[in-house]
Design a protein around this motif. Structure first.
Motif, PDB file in Angstrom:
ATOM      1  N   SER A  24       0.810  -1.219   0.000  1.00  0.00           N
ATOM      2  CA  SER A  24       0.000   0.000   0.000  1.00  0.00           C
ATOM      3  C   SER A  24       0.842   1.267   0.000  1.00  0.00           C
ATOM      4  CB  SER A  24      -0.923   0.010   1.230  1.00  0.00           C
ATOM      5  OG  SER A  24      -0.167  -0.060   2.428  1.00  0.00           O
ATOM      6  N   LYS A  25       2.027   1.209   0.588  1.00  0.00           N
ATOM      7  CA  LYS A  25       2.851   2.412   0.674  1.00  0.00           C
ATOM      8  C   LYS A  25       4.291   2.080   0.312  1.00  0.00           C
ATOM      9  CE  LYS A  25       3.952   6.288   3.737  1.00  0.00           C
ATOM     10  NZ  LYS A  25       3.820   6.849   5.095  1.00  0.00           N
ATOM     11  N   THR A  26       4.773   2.694  -0.749  1.00  0.00           N
ATOM     12  CA  THR A  26       6.153   2.474  -1.185  1.00  0.00           C
ATOM     13  C   THR A  26       6.818   3.815  -1.427  1.00  0.00           C
ATOM     14  OG1 THR A  26       5.456   2.350  -3.502  1.00  0.00           O
ATOM     15  CG2 THR A  26       5.628   0.270  -2.293  1.00  0.00           C
ATOM     16  N   PRO A  27       8.153   3.840  -1.457  1.00  0.00           N
ATOM     17  CA  PRO A  27       8.852   5.076  -1.828  1.00  0.00           C
ATOM     18  C   PRO A  27       8.578   5.413  -3.303  1.00  0.00           C
ATOM     19  CG  PRO A  27      10.349   3.478  -0.802  1.00  0.00           C
ATOM     20  CD  PRO A  27       9.077   2.752  -1.122  1.00  0.00           C
ATOM     21  N   MET A  28       9.068   6.559  -3.757  1.00  0.00           N
ATOM     22  CA  MET A  28       9.042   6.836  -5.200  1.00  0.00           C
ATOM     23  C   MET A  28       9.692   5.640  -5.904  1.00  0.00           C
ATOM     24  SD  MET A  28      10.291  10.816  -5.471  1.00  0.00           S
ATOM     25  CE  MET A  28      11.850  10.501  -4.610  1.00  0.00           C
ATOM     26  N   THR A  29       9.108   5.228  -7.011  1.00  0.00           N
ATOM     27  CA  THR A  29       9.590   4.017  -7.673  1.00  0.00           C
ATOM     28  C   THR A  29       9.893   4.263  -9.147  1.00  0.00           C
ATOM     29  OG1 THR A  29       8.305   2.608  -6.172  1.00  0.00           O
ATOM     30  CG2 THR A  29       9.047   1.622  -8.239  1.00  0.00           C
ATOM     31  N   ILE A  30      11.078   3.812  -9.574  1.00  0.00           N
ATOM     32  CA  ILE A  30      11.460   3.796 -10.982  1.00  0.00           C
ATOM     33  C   ILE A  30      11.624   2.337 -11.376  1.00  0.00           C
ATOM     34  CG2 ILE A  30      13.261   4.379 -12.649  1.00  0.00           C
ATOM     35  CD1 ILE A  30      13.852   6.884 -11.006  1.00  0.00           C
ATOM     36  N   LEU A  31      10.855   1.907 -12.347  1.00  0.00           N
ATOM     37  CA  LEU A  31      10.935   0.519 -12.808  1.00  0.00           C
ATOM     38  C   LEU A  31      12.091   0.343 -13.781  1.00  0.00           C
ATOM     39  CD1 LEU A  31       7.156  -0.313 -13.435  1.00  0.00           C
ATOM     40  CD2 LEU A  31       8.583  -1.108 -11.532  1.00  0.00           C
ATOM     41  N   THR A  32      12.728  -0.820 -13.705  1.00  0.00           N
ATOM     42  CA  THR A  32      13.796  -1.161 -14.653  1.00  0.00           C
ATOM     43  C   THR A  32      13.473  -2.525 -15.252  1.00  0.00           C
ATOM     44  OG1 THR A  32      15.150  -2.234 -12.946  1.00  0.00           O
ATOM     45  CG2 THR A  32      15.502   0.121 -13.309  1.00  0.00           C
ATOM     46  N   THR A  33      13.548  -2.626 -16.567  1.00  0.00           N
ATOM     47  CA  THR A  33      13.200  -3.892 -17.212  1.00  0.00           C
ATOM     48  C   THR A  33      13.730  -3.941 -18.636  1.00  0.00           C
ATOM     49  OG1 THR A  33      11.349  -5.345 -17.818  1.00  0.00           O
ATOM     50  CG2 THR A  33      10.995  -2.987 -18.034  1.00  0.00           C
ATOM     51  N   ALA A  34      13.829  -5.145 -19.161  1.00  0.00           N
ATOM     52  CA  ALA A  34      14.229  -5.328 -20.564  1.00  0.00           C
ATOM     53  C   ALA A  34      13.007  -5.461 -21.464  1.00  0.00           C
ATOM     54  CB  ALA A  34      15.102  -6.577 -20.681  1.00  0.00           C
ATOM     55  N   TYR A  35      11.797  -5.381 -20.878  1.00  0.00           N
ATOM     56  CA  TYR A  35      10.569  -5.631 -21.635  1.00  0.00           C
ATOM     57  C   TYR A  35       9.688  -4.383 -21.682  1.00  0.00           C
ATOM     58  CZ  TYR A  35      12.152 -10.383 -20.767  1.00  0.00           C
ATOM     59  OH  TYR A  35      12.908 -11.517 -20.689  1.00  0.00           O
ATOM     60  N   PRO A  36       9.568  -3.734 -22.853  1.00  0.00           N
ATOM     61  CA  PRO A  36       8.804  -2.493 -22.959  1.00  0.00           C
ATOM     62  C   PRO A  36       7.295  -2.667 -22.789  1.00  0.00           C
ATOM     63  CG  PRO A  36       9.515  -3.211 -25.128  1.00  0.00           C
ATOM     64  CD  PRO A  36      10.196  -4.100 -24.144  1.00  0.00           C
ATOM     65  N   ASN A  37       6.789  -3.885 -22.916  1.00  0.00           N
ATOM     66  CA  ASN A  37       5.341  -4.086 -22.853  1.00  0.00           C
ATOM     67  C   ASN A  37       4.769  -3.915 -21.447  1.00  0.00           C
ATOM     68  OD1 ASN A  37       6.995  -6.556 -22.745  1.00  0.00           O
ATOM     69  ND2 ASN A  37       5.086  -7.580 -22.189  1.00  0.00           N
ATOM     70  N   TYR A  38       5.630  -3.759 -20.430  1.00  0.00           N
ATOM     71  CA  TYR A  38       5.141  -3.573 -19.062  1.00  0.00           C
ATOM     72  C   TYR A  38       4.931  -2.095 -18.702  1.00  0.00           C
ATOM     73  CZ  TYR A  38       6.263  -8.463 -18.003  1.00  0.00           C
ATOM     74  OH  TYR A  38       6.314  -9.836 -17.981  1.00  0.00           O
ATOM     75  N   ALA A  39       5.270  -1.198 -19.595  1.00  0.00           N
ATOM     76  CA  ALA A  39       5.267   0.226 -19.263  1.00  0.00           C
ATOM     77  C   ALA A  39       3.900   0.707 -18.790  1.00  0.00           C
ATOM     78  CB  ALA A  39       5.734   1.052 -20.465  1.00  0.00           C
ATOM     79  N   LEU A  40       2.857   0.355 -19.511  1.00  0.00           N
ATOM     80  CA  LEU A  40       1.514   0.825 -19.162  1.00  0.00           C
ATOM     81  C   LEU A  40       1.094   0.337 -17.791  1.00  0.00           C
ATOM     82  CD1 LEU A  40      -0.906   2.448 -20.111  1.00  0.00           C
ATOM     83  CD2 LEU A  40      -1.815   0.369 -21.180  1.00  0.00           C
ATOM     84  N   ASP A  41       1.374  -0.943 -17.506  1.00  0.00           N
ATOM     85  CA  ASP A  41       1.048  -1.490 -16.186  1.00  0.00           C
ATOM     86  C   ASP A  41       1.775  -0.731 -15.085  1.00  0.00           C
ATOM     87  OD1 ASP A  41      -0.599  -3.430 -17.240  1.00  0.00           O
ATOM     88  OD2 ASP A  41       1.008  -4.912 -17.405  1.00  0.00           O
ATOM     89  N   GLY A  42       3.027  -0.374 -15.367  1.00  0.00           N
ATOM     90  CA  GLY A  42       3.817   0.353 -14.380  1.00  0.00           C
ATOM     91  C   GLY A  42       3.236   1.713 -14.055  1.00  0.00           C
ATOM     92  N   PHE A  43       2.867   2.458 -15.079  1.00  0.00           N
ATOM     93  CA  PHE A  43       2.329   3.798 -14.847  1.00  0.00           C
ATOM     94  C   PHE A  43       0.946   3.743 -14.203  1.00  0.00           C
ATOM     95  CE2 PHE A  43       5.551   5.003 -18.088  1.00  0.00           C
ATOM     96  CZ  PHE A  43       6.265   5.881 -17.273  1.00  0.00           C
ATOM     97  N   ASP A  44       0.197   2.675 -14.444  1.00  0.00           N
ATOM     98  CA  ASP A  44      -1.081   2.491 -13.746  1.00  0.00           C
ATOM     99  C   ASP A  44      -0.866   2.349 -12.244  1.00  0.00           C
ATOM    100  OD1 ASP A  44      -2.632   2.672 -15.985  1.00  0.00           O
ATOM    101  OD2 ASP A  44      -2.796   0.507 -16.317  1.00  0.00           O
ATOM    102  N   LEU A  45       0.333   1.907 -11.843  1.00  0.00           N
ATOM    103  CA  LEU A  45       0.669   1.758 -10.426  1.00  0.00           C
ATOM    104  C   LEU A  45       1.372   2.998  -9.881  1.00  0.00           C
ATOM    105  CD1 LEU A  45       1.867  -1.953 -10.567  1.00  0.00           C
ATOM    106  CD2 LEU A  45      -0.192  -1.088  -9.441  1.00  0.00           C
TER     107      LEU A  45
END
Length: 245
Positions: free
Chosen positions: A70-91
């Motif tokens: 429920s509570k996390t610090p500011m988060t920057i995602l790192t990945t080799a797969y571009p198809n996860y971008a939308l899911d990440g920004f939804d979070l």
């Protein structure tokens, strides 16, 4: 200084981010994890402002961790797969870095984090200042007690003493009502009697020569009535007739 935690199951991935962090003067790395299950343990032990979180990891991936926490610090995602971008920004992640990560792209992301961190710090500072402005200390029973202005129901004069009644309790202090009145904001408090000052927002009912605040009945003197009632009611009185108090 922004405190960072790096989470990646690949040693080279962790090393890349940590090296980049060490090159930026407003970042410091306070730890690293090889999987998402270790994150909460670190967060319990360290103050973390920024989380670099890999998505594809064994046991639990980064997106699953964000969905379950429920509570996390500011988060920057790192990945080799571009198809996860939308899911990440939804979070509500701050940014999304696609591997292999260049330093320029990394610096753009952490600059965004810096601005967000400054906004949060400024907001917290303003909140603390406001809290300090909205409180005062009085000597009561041989010690100094902090009282918040928005907690006050009314103040009552008792010869050379005053009773300050709050939502929680009453405080008795060697003060004059006139001195208390001078320090209180006239838009929030009003003198209704030679012995009483009340908090306008705490008034529940008005009847004839009496105000009720919670279970307390407070007299309104004839000398104050003409100025008190219009200020209390203002434009908040809904009436279909010409009823008067």
């Amino acid at each position: 200084m922004i405190k960072c935690l790096v989470v990646d199951d690949e040693p080279l991935g962790r090393e890349c981010i940590i090296n980049y962090i060490n090159q930026v003067d407003f970042l410091t790395c306070v730890g690293s994890c090889t999987n998402a299950l270790e994150i909460n343990t670190v967060l319990d032990q360290e103050d973390v402002d920024l989380l670099f979180l890999d998505i594809q990891m064994p046991i639990m991936n980064g997106l699953e961790f964000l969905k379950m926490t429920s509570k996390t610090p500011m988060t920057i995602l790192t990945t080799a797969y571009p198809n996860y971008a939308l899911d990440g920004f939804d979070l509500d992640v701050l940014d999304y870095l696609l591997k292999p990560i260049t330093f320029n792209r990394f610096f753009t992301a952490v600059t965004k984090a810096k601005k967000q961190h400054q906004l949060t710090e400024n907001s917290n500072t303003q909140k603390l200042i406001k809290e300090e402005e909205d409180c005062f200390f009085i000597k009561c029973d041989g010690k100094y007690e902090k009282i918040y202005l928005n907690d006050i129901l009314f103040v009552k004069a008792m010869q050379n003493y005053v009773i300050i009644q709050t939502n929680r309790r009453k405080y008795v202090s060697l003060l004059f009502l006139k001195n208390v009145e001078e320090k209180l904001n006239s838009t929030d408090f009003i003198r209704v009697h030679k012995s009483y000052i009340v908090a306008l927002s705490k008034i529940d009912t008005i009847e004839n020569h009496e105000i009720q605040i919670k279970t307390f009945k407070i007299p309104v003197s004839r000398n104050y009535k003409k100025t008190v009632f219009p200020k209390i009611l203002g434009n908040k009185l809904w009436s279909g007739g010409t009823n008067t108090i």
